[in-house]
Design a protein around this motif. Structure first.
Motif, PDB file in Angstrom:
ATOM      1  N   GLY A   1      33.466  15.822  -2.594  1.00  0.00           N
ATOM      2  CA  GLY A   1      32.168  16.440  -2.872  1.00  0.00           C
ATOM      3  C   GLY A   1      31.019  15.435  -2.793  1.00  0.00           C
ATOM      4  N   ALA A   2      31.305  14.232  -2.281  1.00  0.00           N
ATOM      5  CA  ALA A   2      30.249  13.212  -2.182  1.00  0.00           C
ATOM      6  C   ALA A   2      29.117  13.713  -1.296  1.00  0.00           C
ATOM      7  CB  ALA A   2      30.827  11.924  -1.603  1.00  0.00           C
ATOM      8  N   LYS A   3      27.917  13.240  -1.615  1.00  0.00           N
ATOM      9  CA  LYS A   3      26.770  13.670  -0.817  1.00  0.00           C
ATOM     10  C   LYS A   3      26.634  12.799   0.429  1.00  0.00           C
ATOM     11  CE  LYS A   3      24.449  14.832  -5.143  1.00  0.00           C
ATOM     12  NZ  LYS A   3      24.954  13.918  -6.183  1.00  0.00           N
ATOM     13  N   ILE A   4      27.136  11.575   0.306  1.00  0.00           N
ATOM     14  CA  ILE A   4      26.897  10.609   1.385  1.00  0.00           C
ATOM     15  C   ILE A   4      28.200   9.881   1.717  1.00  0.00           C
ATOM     16  CG2 ILE A   4      25.671   8.448   1.941  1.00  0.00           C
ATOM     17  CD1 ILE A   4      23.815   9.597  -0.539  1.00  0.00           C
ATOM     18  N   ALA A   5      28.430   9.622   3.006  1.00  0.00           N
ATOM     19  CA  ALA A   5      29.511   8.715   3.389  1.00  0.00           C
ATOM     20  C   ALA A   5      28.867   7.452   3.955  1.00  0.00           C
ATOM     21  CB  ALA A   5      30.411   9.372   4.418  1.00  0.00           C
ATOM     22  N   MET A   6      29.447   6.298   3.602  1.00  0.00           N
ATOM     23  CA  MET A   6      28.986   5.036   4.224  1.00  0.00           C
ATOM     24  C   MET A   6      30.165   4.459   4.968  1.00  0.00           C
ATOM     25  SD  MET A   6      26.486   2.987   1.729  1.00  0.00           S
ATOM     26  CE  MET A   6      25.112   3.811   0.954  1.00  0.00           C
ATOM     27  N   ILE A   7      29.964   4.243   6.255  1.00  0.00           N
ATOM     28  CA  ILE A   7      31.072   3.813   7.092  1.00  0.00           C
ATOM     29  C   ILE A   7      30.860   2.360   7.520  1.00  0.00           C
ATOM     30  CG2 ILE A   7      32.402   4.351   9.168  1.00  0.00           C
ATOM     31  CD1 ILE A   7      30.891   7.244   8.748  1.00  0.00           C
ATOM     32  N   LEU A   8      31.925   1.574   7.321  1.00  0.00           N
ATOM     33  CA  LEU A   8      31.892   0.152   7.673  1.00  0.00           C
ATOM     34  C   LEU A   8      32.905  -0.122   8.761  1.00  0.00           C
ATOM     35  CD1 LEU A   8      32.037  -1.944   4.353  1.00  0.00           C
ATOM     36  CD2 LEU A   8      30.130  -1.810   5.973  1.00  0.00           C
ATOM     37  N   GLY A   9      32.450  -0.626   9.922  1.00  0.00           N
ATOM     38  CA  GLY A   9      33.370  -1.104  10.956  1.00  0.00           C
ATOM     39  C   GLY A   9      33.143  -2.594  11.124  1.00  0.00           C
ATOM     40  N   PRO A  10      33.928  -3.264  11.960  1.00  0.00           N
ATOM     41  CA  PRO A  10      33.766  -4.713  12.141  1.00  0.00           C
ATOM     42  C   PRO A  10      32.352  -5.072  12.585  1.00  0.00           C
ATOM     43  CG  PRO A  10      35.689  -3.872  13.327  1.00  0.00           C
ATOM     44  CD  PRO A  10      34.997  -2.688  12.769  1.00  0.00           C
ATOM     45  N   SER A  11      31.780  -4.279  13.488  1.00  0.00           N
ATOM     46  CA  SER A  11      30.440  -4.612  13.979  1.00  0.00           C
ATOM     47  C   SER A  11      29.399  -4.434  12.877  1.00  0.00           C
ATOM     48  CB  SER A  11      30.133  -3.755  15.220  1.00  0.00           C
ATOM     49  OG  SER A  11      28.868  -3.171  15.139  1.00  0.00           O
ATOM     50  N   GLU A  12      29.586  -3.408  12.007  1.00  0.00           N
ATOM     51  CA  GLU A  12      28.651  -3.191  10.890  1.00  0.00           C
ATOM     52  C   GLU A  12      28.694  -4.384   9.930  1.00  0.00           C
ATOM     53  OE1 GLU A  12      30.469  -0.665  12.050  1.00  0.00           O
ATOM     54  OE2 GLU A  12      28.849   0.662  12.720  1.00  0.00           O
ATOM     55  N   VAL A  13      29.924  -4.852   9.643  1.00  0.00           N
ATOM     56  CA  VAL A  13      30.058  -5.971   8.706  1.00  0.00           C
ATOM     57  C   VAL A  13      29.381  -7.212   9.298  1.00  0.00           C
ATOM     58  CG1 VAL A  13      31.696  -7.528   7.565  1.00  0.00           C
ATOM     59  CG2 VAL A  13      32.177  -5.071   7.687  1.00  0.00           C
ATOM     60  N   GLU A  14      29.618  -7.450  10.571  1.00  0.00           N
ATOM     61  CA  GLU A  14      29.044  -8.617  11.239  1.00  0.00           C
ATOM     62  C   GLU A  14      27.517  -8.587  11.208  1.00  0.00           C
ATOM     63  OE1 GLU A  14      29.466  -9.934  15.676  1.00  0.00           O
ATOM     64  OE2 GLU A  14      31.427  -9.701  14.694  1.00  0.00           O
ATOM     65  N   ARG A  15      26.934  -7.412  11.409  1.00  0.00           N
ATOM     66  CA  ARG A  15      25.475  -7.309  11.490  1.00  0.00           C
ATOM     67  C   ARG A  15      24.830  -6.963  10.134  1.00  0.00           C
ATOM     68  NH1 ARG A  15      24.019  -3.041  14.627  1.00  0.00           N
ATOM     69  NH2 ARG A  15      26.093  -2.138  14.453  1.00  0.00           N
ATOM     70  N   SER A  16      25.650  -6.888   9.080  1.00  0.00           N
ATOM     71  CA  SER A  16      25.150  -6.527   7.731  1.00  0.00           C
ATOM     72  C   SER A  16      24.419  -5.189   7.722  1.00  0.00           C
ATOM     73  CB  SER A  16      24.210  -7.601   7.179  1.00  0.00           C
ATOM     74  OG  SER A  16      24.961  -8.630   6.647  1.00  0.00           O
ATOM     75  N   VAL A  17      25.039  -4.189   8.299  1.00  0.00           N
ATOM     76  CA  VAL A  17      24.497  -2.830   8.264  1.00  0.00           C
ATOM     77  C   VAL A  17      25.615  -1.880   7.837  1.00  0.00           C
ATOM     78  CG1 VAL A  17      22.787  -3.253  10.093  1.00  0.00           C
ATOM     79  CG2 VAL A  17      25.055  -2.366  10.690  1.00  0.00           C
ATOM     80  N   VAL A  18      25.260  -0.643   7.547  1.00  0.00           N
ATOM     81  CA  VAL A  18      26.274   0.408   7.333  1.00  0.00           C
ATOM     82  C   VAL A  18      25.842   1.640   8.121  1.00  0.00           C
ATOM     83  CG1 VAL A  18      26.863  -0.387   5.003  1.00  0.00           C
ATOM     84  CG2 VAL A  18      25.171   1.431   5.291  1.00  0.00           C
ATOM     85  N   GLN A  19      26.811   2.463   8.480  1.00  0.00           N
ATOM     86  CA  GLN A  19      26.482   3.782   9.021  1.00  0.00           C
ATOM     87  C   GLN A  19      26.402   4.713   7.816  1.00  0.00           C
ATOM     88  OE1 GLN A  19      25.741   4.270  12.128  1.00  0.00           O
ATOM     89  NE2 GLN A  19      26.356   2.204  12.762  1.00  0.00           N
ATOM     90  N   LEU A  20      25.217   5.302   7.589  1.00  0.00           N
ATOM     91  CA  LEU A  20      25.026   6.161   6.419  1.00  0.00           C
ATOM     92  C   LEU A  20      24.965   7.602   6.888  1.00  0.00           C
ATOM     93  CD1 LEU A  20      22.611   5.476   3.494  1.00  0.00           C
ATOM     94  CD2 LEU A  20      22.695   7.720   4.542  1.00  0.00           C
ATOM     95  N   LYS A  21      25.910   8.408   6.385  1.00  0.00           N
ATOM     96  CA  LYS A  21      25.955   9.800   6.827  1.00  0.00           C
ATOM     97  C   LYS A  21      25.620  10.726   5.658  1.00  0.00           C
ATOM     98  CE  LYS A  21      28.687  12.980   9.502  1.00  0.00           C
ATOM     99  NZ  LYS A  21      29.882  13.277  10.234  1.00  0.00           N
ATOM    100  N   ASP A  22      24.570  11.507   5.824  1.00  0.00           N
ATOM    101  CA  ASP A  22      24.209  12.534   4.837  1.00  0.00           C
ATOM    102  C   ASP A  22      25.136  13.724   5.092  1.00  0.00           C
ATOM    103  OD1 ASP A  22      23.141  14.742   3.562  1.00  0.00           O
ATOM    104  OD2 ASP A  22      21.071  14.074   3.807  1.00  0.00           O
ATOM    105  N   LEU A  23      26.117  13.919   4.198  1.00  0.00           N
ATOM    106  CA  LEU A  23      27.186  14.888   4.506  1.00  0.00           C
ATOM    107  C   LEU A  23      26.689  16.329   4.476  1.00  0.00           C
ATOM    108  CD1 LEU A  23      30.135  13.186   2.615  1.00  0.00           C
ATOM    109  CD2 LEU A  23      29.858  13.383   5.086  1.00  0.00           C
TER     110      LEU A  23
END
Ligand code: HAM
Length: 423
Positions: free
Chosen positions: A375-397
């Motif tokens: 029931g989370a409102k948001i998913a945050m997805i971390l892949g190797p490239s996200e970790v390297e660039r210090s970003v996250v993929q933020l999905k408004d579910l």
């Protein structure tokens, strides 16, 4: 040896159910505080006379449902069947009226009625309630009803109906009761035994009966709204105009009388339709009680209040409604990133968000399913490239939108979507 069991109709709440209870309790307190109520805690046991004089001798509660006992000092005491009488006693006893023109109190705790146990009807049950002393309304009446609806919306209860009615005051009731008795008397033989008795002790209660043959007779009874005096009618009219202005949906139900004797003028109930409520579908009930403070020995004081049944809220919310929903569910694209995932969770939680994840090393697809189910409102997805660039993929579910966000801004962005303040 005989197995010891809890008293019939009284329930244990085990740890796995507690999050559901807490969610309701916390929403209750958060809401009432926003509306300016202070908490009052009164004893669970009161002198029996308090309930007899306030709830009324010819009500179901006083006639058959009270847990009354004589203590070792030969005093007749009763486990409180509701909270209003105790609050009024405390209001008078502590002379609160002399200190403040308007008093707003809230309480939450167990109540006791020896009813026939059923789903949603117990012998010990919990109520959250509020009372306002000193304001004659009708604007606070509307505000209170609106607050109840807002609270239920926050708890995710959508399928509900607000019923309102007015019992009028002094004169209105007397004239209405005459008309009601005149109508019911020739139908007496068609009524249940209980209602026949009530006809002489408390005729309004006949309208409250759940027995089908009583309901048939009650359907043709005169309507109290046709008997309202000018001031009562103006009060009820303004209540409706204010509810309209606040955008609070309601239905006028002229047969609504409720089971306690202290009411006058505004009455309301919120009935739920969904979940597993069955016949016990009244989630909240309340109304104005203009004469009670004075009749228990206090100064003349207009008053209004309501109480909601916590167990009934649990039933209507169902399992999912009660579950703790995280704001954010963290997903790692690769099992090797789980430590990074744990760190992101910590960052989010330290910022004041609730965050969860499944770090057992499952596939992204399975983690997404868990995110959905949580029931989370948001998913945050971390892949190797996200970790390297210090970003996250933020999905408004809910909205289904996804964006890349710098990790340092991720909590703030999520808080905005989840409607939360950061710490
Ligand atoms: P009431 O309608 O008797 O009102 O109870 C309020 C709510 O308590 C009901 O709508 C229901 O949700 C819950 N409730 C009552 N009896 C039971 C039971 N046996 N098992 C489970 N839940 C139950 C009052 O008590 C008034 N004191 C409300 C009020 C406050 N009026 C003015 N101020």
């Amino acid at each position: 040896m005989e197995r010891l069991r809890a008293v019939k109709g009284m329930n244990d709440v085990l740890p796995e159910a507690i999050p559901h209870w807490r969610r309701i309790e916390q929403t209750f307190w958060r809401t009432v505080e926003r509306y300016g109520y202070g908490e009052v805690r009164t004893p669970v046991v009161e002198p029996t006379g308090l309930f007899v004089r306030s709830i009324g001798e010819a009500t179901d509660i006083v006639e058959k449902e009270m847990y009354t006992f004589v203590d070792k000092g030969e005093h007749s005491l009763t486990l409180r069947p509701e909270g209003t009488a105790s609050a009024v006693r405390a209001y008078i006893e502590h002379n609160v009226a002399a200190r403040e023109p308007v008093t707003k109190w809230a309480y939450l705790g167990p109540m006791f009625r020896r009813e026939r146990p059923a789903r949603g009807r117990y012998r010990q049950f919990w109520q959250g309630g509020v009372e306002i002393y000193g304001d004659p309304g009708p604007f606070v009446d509307a505000e209170m009803i609106d607050m109840v609806v807002a609270m239920l919306a926050e708890l995710g209860v959508k399928d509900l109906e607000v019923l309102i009615n007015s019992l009028g005051s002094g004169d209105t009731r007397a004239r209405y009761l005459d008309a009601l008795v005149a109508y019911l008397t020739p139908h007496c033989d068609a009524l249940s035994e209980d209602s026949q008795r009530r006809l002489s002790t408390n005729p309004l209660r006949v309208l409250d009966s759940k027995v089908p043959k009583d309901r048939e007779v009650a359907a043709g009874a005169p309507k109290i709204l046709d008997f309202l005096g000018e001031e009562d009618a103006a009060h009820f009219d303004e209540l409706q105009r204010t509810l309209d202005a606040l955008g609070t949906p309601y239905r006028v139900e002229p047969t609504l009388v409720r089971g306690l004797d202290y009411y006058s003028r505004t009455l309301f109930e919120v009935q739920g339709k969904g979940g597993e409520l069955g016949a016990q579908n009244t989630l909240c009930g309340g109304g104005r009680y203009e004469g009670l403070v004075e009749s228990l020995g206090g100064p003349p004081t207009p008053a209004i209040g309501f109480a909601m049944g916590i167990e009934r809220m649990l039933l209507v919310m169902g399992e999912d409604g009660g579950a703790i929903r995280p704001d954010v569910f963290v997903i790692v694209a690769d099992a090797a990133l789980r430590r990074e995932g744990a760190l992101l969770l910590k960052e989010l939680r330290s910022a004041g968000l609730s965050a969860d994840a499944d770090l057992r090393g499952q596939s992204v697809k399975s983690q997404l399913r868990r995110a959905d189910k949580s029931g989370a409102k948001i998913a945050m997805i971390l892949g190797p490239s996200e970790v390297e660039r210090s970003v996250v993929q933020l999905k408004d579910l809910a909205a289904g939108e996804q964006a890349e966000v710098p990790r340092a801004e991720a909590a703030a962005r999520a808080a905005r979507i989840a409607g939360r303040e950061l710490v």
